[in-house]
Design a protein around this motif. Structure first.
Motif, PDB file in Angstrom:
ATOM      1  N   SER A 145      37.712 -21.459  64.694  1.00  0.00           N
ATOM      2  CA  SER A 145      38.118 -22.807  65.085  1.00  0.00           C
ATOM      3  C   SER A 145      38.325 -23.702  63.877  1.00  0.00           C
ATOM      4  N   GLN A 146      39.180 -24.677  64.056  1.00  0.00           N
ATOM      5  CA  GLN A 146      39.352 -25.712  63.045  1.00  0.00           C
ATOM      6  C   GLN A 146      40.061 -26.902  63.676  1.00  0.00           C
ATOM      7  N   LYS A 147      39.857 -28.048  63.097  1.00  0.00           N
ATOM      8  CA  LYS A 147      40.562 -29.223  63.569  1.00  0.00           C
ATOM      9  C   LYS A 147      42.050 -29.053  63.274  1.00  0.00           C
ATOM     10  N   GLU A 149      46.204 -30.778  63.948  1.00  0.00           N
ATOM     11  CA  GLU A 149      47.002 -31.954  64.299  1.00  0.00           C
ATOM     12  C   GLU A 149      47.637 -31.734  65.669  1.00  0.00           C
ATOM     13  N   GLY A 239      42.935 -24.691  67.167  1.00  0.00           N
ATOM     14  CA  GLY A 239      42.637 -25.974  67.779  1.00  0.00           C
ATOM     15  C   GLY A 239      41.996 -25.831  69.149  1.00  0.00           C
ATOM     16  N   HIS A 242      38.495 -24.958  68.725  1.00  0.00           N
ATOM     17  CA  HIS A 242      37.739 -26.153  68.348  1.00  0.00           C
ATOM     18  C   HIS A 242      37.420 -26.984  69.577  1.00  0.00           C
ATOM     19  N   TYR A 243      38.368 -27.052  70.511  1.00  0.00           N
ATOM     20  CA  TYR A 243      38.120 -27.765  71.777  1.00  0.00           C
ATOM     21  C   TYR A 243      36.951 -27.113  72.521  1.00  0.00           C
ATOM     22  N   GLY A 246      33.585 -27.772  70.948  1.00  0.00           N
ATOM     23  CA  GLY A 246      33.163 -29.162  71.113  1.00  0.00           C
ATOM     24  C   GLY A 246      32.195 -29.342  72.271  1.00  0.00           C
TER      25      GLY A 246
END
Length: 384
Positions: A145-147, A149, A239, A242-243, A246
């Protein structure tokens, strides 16, 4: 031996079919059963077995489905809801139903998701795709995962952006897999309704206003359950992971029946014992006519062969030239094949090829096998 009657279901069978479903699939629950028979079930797709007294004792459904492979389409059907009351189990009612479903089918092959592979293998079914079943600590997904755009838009499953979902799904499947199920509005609605009944959620990922991924999921007691995730780029995949992560303050585990090429399956960051190789869908050839759909190339010279289906007592001759496999009246054949042989070739189980083959021309048979990928990758995620 009991002479079971086999006939298409009729509206008068409705309540008995629901009773049969409730008994056979008791874990589905009343809400799902009510929805299934109200919104999804069709009598025109259902066969029933009846006792000598005329009472319905078993049933199955053959639900129309389309497979896609680049520009090609293959019409088929998905056998679901194979069930019988306990007093007739083991007495041939389901076997008679299955045999009749094979005989009546207008298609070149049929799909099913088995409760037990050994039950359907004697009828000529073989596994065609596999999933990686995982139940991993949420922390294990951090490696992927990663943030990004991306803009995430969570949506109601009752008012889902089906056009965006299908755009991502079709592109994702066509890009990564040998073939896939084309989802029409009925199939999308069934998937979304089923997940909504479980209290599930959906989220779309957008990049510069364009859909690039989605996640269909539910929050269960201790786990984040992924029903399906699709993406059009590595950025979108990271992304979406990452969601998921979270939610680590809420849930400790992620459960997913995932594609085999998904990085968390293919290159696990954590303990590999969290992953189970899961045989998922089976296929049964009813004729060789659909072979070009699964092939990666056309034969260099025409191939002539016999097709022997002992289950249906059918023997036929076929010629494969260019992009067509067509029946012929008579010819000197190079080899013979069975439904099992074709599945072993097409879906990569080549160690079993000596079973049921009569090979007169070894070079022709080798050329036949070379037309198919050694192990085609597919991710079929349909449950009914």
């Amino acid at each position: 031996m009991i002479n079971w009657g086999i006939r298409p279901a009729e509206a008068r069978d409705g309540e008995l079919l629901k009773e049969l479903w409730r008994y056979s699939f008791h874990n589905d629950g009343e809400a799902f059963t009510d929805w299934y028979f109200r919104a999804y079930h069709r009598f025109s797709e259902t066969l029933v077995a009846t006792s000598p007294a005329g009472q319905v004792v078993a049933s199955l459904q053959c639900i129309d489905m389309t497979l896609k492979n680049k520009a090609q389409s293959l019409k088929t059907a998905y056998i679901v809801g194979v069930n019988a009351f306990p007093e007739v189990r083991g007495r041939g009612a389901v076997g008679a139903l299955m045999q009749e479903a094979l005989k009546r089918s207008p298609y070149t092959g049929l799909l099913l998701m088995p409760f037990e592979g050994n039950f359907y293998a004697p009828l000529g079914f073989r596994y065609m795709n596999y999933h990686g079943q995982i139940s991993v600590p949420m922390g294990d997904l951090y490696a992927y995962s990663q943030k990004a755009e991306l803009t995430f838009k969570r949506f109601s499953l009752k008012a889902a952006p089906v056009t965006d979902l299908d755009r991502v799904y079709s592109t994702w499947q066509g890009r990564y897999y040998a073939f896939y199920v084309q989802r029409d509005s009925r199939r999308w609605q069934a998937l979304l309704d089923d997940l909504a009944a479980e209290g599930g959620y959906g989220v779309m990922a957008y990049a510069q206003g364009q859909p690039v991924g989605y996640l269909l999921y539910s929050l269960q007691e201790k786990t984040f359950y992924i029903r399906e995730m699709a993406y059009l780029s590595d950025q979108a995949r990271a992304g979406l992971y990452h969601y998921v992560t979270g939610h680590r303050s809420q849930l400790g585990t992620v459960t997913w029946s995932a594609p085999l090429d998904e990085p968390v399956i293919d290159q696990p960051a954590g303990a590999k014992d969290y992953i189970t190789y899961e045989p998922f869908m089976m296929w049964r050839f009813l004729s060789p006519a659909s072979l070009p759909f699964f092939a990666s190339k056309e034969p260099e010279v025409p191939l002539t062969f016999a097709y022997k289906d002992s289950h249906l007592k059918r023997i036929s001759l076929w010629r494969w030239e260019g992009d067509r496999v067509e029946p012929i009246d008579q010819a000197e054949v190079d080899f013979s094949v069975t439904p099992e042989t074709l599945s072993d070739l097409v879906f990569g189980h080549r160690r079993r090829l000596k079973q049921g083959c009569d090979i007169k021309d070894a070079e022709a048979f080798a050329a036949f096998g070379a037309l198919f990928p050694s192990r085609p990758l597919a991710y079929i995620n349909e449950y009914f």
